[in-house]
Design a protein around this motif. Structure first.
Motif, short mmCIF file in Angstrom:
data_model
loop_
_atom_site.label_atom_id
_atom_site.label_comp_id
_atom_site.label_asym_id
_atom_site.label_seq_id
_atom_site.Cartn_x
_atom_site.Cartn_y
_atom_site.Cartn_z
N UNK A 23 9.91 3.48 -4.90
CA UNK A 23 10.35 2.18 -4.37
C UNK A 23 11.25 2.38 -3.16
N UNK A 24 12.14 3.37 -3.22
CA UNK A 24 13.03 3.63 -2.08
C UNK A 24 12.23 4.01 -0.84
N UNK A 25 11.27 4.93 -0.99
CA UNK A 25 10.45 5.35 0.14
C UNK A 25 9.66 4.18 0.71
N UNK A 26 9.15 3.33 -0.19
CA UNK A 26 8.40 2.16 0.27
C UNK A 26 9.32 1.17 0.98
N UNK A 27 10.55 1.03 0.51
CA UNK A 27 11.50 0.12 1.15
C UNK A 27 11.82 0.60 2.57
N UNK A 28 12.05 1.91 2.74
CA UNK A 28 12.31 2.45 4.07
C UNK A 28 11.10 2.23 4.97
N UNK A 29 9.90 2.44 4.41
CA UNK A 29 8.68 2.17 5.18
C UNK A 29 8.58 0.72 5.62
N UNK A 30 8.92 -0.20 4.71
CA UNK A 30 8.92 -1.64 5.04
C UNK A 30 9.92 -1.93 6.15
N UNK B 208 0.82 -1.21 0.00
CA UNK B 208 0.00 0.00 0.00
C UNK B 208 0.86 1.26 0.00
N UNK B 209 1.95 1.21 0.74
CA UNK B 209 2.88 2.33 0.83
C UNK B 209 3.45 2.64 -0.55
N UNK B 210 3.87 1.60 -1.28
CA UNK B 210 4.43 1.80 -2.61
C UNK B 210 3.39 2.42 -3.54
N UNK B 211 2.18 1.88 -3.54
CA UNK B 211 1.13 2.43 -4.40
C UNK B 211 0.86 3.90 -4.07
#
Length: 198
Positions: free
Chosen positions: A150-157, A46-49
């Protein structure tokens, strides 16, 4: 791009308490880390989207209203300052066992983790602020927007996974040093906001 302020903003905003992190900690505390992974992966998806939507929404604003860049950088800085004070004053909600028992089961799924992002105001503002303040003034190609999303989503993960580990192993430690942690994170966020205009 100011890399250090960007990384500080991304890491501090991702790792500090918010709906994703608190839910991941509560679910892992109750069911264990492995069983919390469906929720964590849902959050990441969801973060990536949402980051992709924020990227293209902000890019569209910049393309059609060039004068909005200055206003967005001011709003981004103000939001970071507001968030830093909220973080420094915030307290984790101590375990309310009845509430946890009633709610964690229905939240512990990939779908609920993914859908939480679209009602999570912190994540929406995080995406718009990061992209408008740090990314679009310097990078506007489609590949850049996708890679940064993708980077922002990876940090969120990574942040949500850390909170799930804390929930499974170190919740008491986290509560014990919560105030010091929040003050330190808040100060880093103030630095990021100020550095945008130096």
């Amino acid at each position: 791009m100011s890399v250090i302020p960007f990384l500080l903003y991304v890491i501090v905003t991702s790792i500090t308490p918010g709906p994703n992190n608190i839910m991941a900690m509560a679910i892992a505390n109750k069911y264990g880390f492995k069983r919390s992974l469906n929720f964590v992966y849902g959050v990441a998806t969801g973060f990536l989207l949402l980051m992709l939507l924020c990227s293209y929404f902000t890019f569209s604003l910049y393309s059609y209203i060039p004068k909005i860049k200055f206003a967005m950088s001011i709003l981004g800085s103000l939001y970071m300052l507001y968030l830093s004070f909220k973080i420094m004053k915030s307290a984790l909600h101590k375990n309310d066992k009845d509430d946890k028992d009633n709610n964690d089961g229905r939240w512990n799924s990939f779908f609920s983790g993914m859908m939480l992002q679209f009602i999570n105001f912190k994540v929406i503002l995080y995406g718009i602020t990061a992209i408008s303040s740090f990314i679009i003034p310097f990078y506007t190609s489609h590949i850049s927007l996708i890679l940064f999303s993708f980077f922002l989503a990876f940090v969120g993960l990574a942040a949500t996974s850390c909170w799930a580990v804390f929930g499974a192993l170190f919740q008491k430690f986290l509560f014990k040093y919560e105030k010091h942690f929040n003050i330190f994170m808040g100060i880093l966020l103030i630095y990021s906001a100020i550095s945008l205009h130096l």
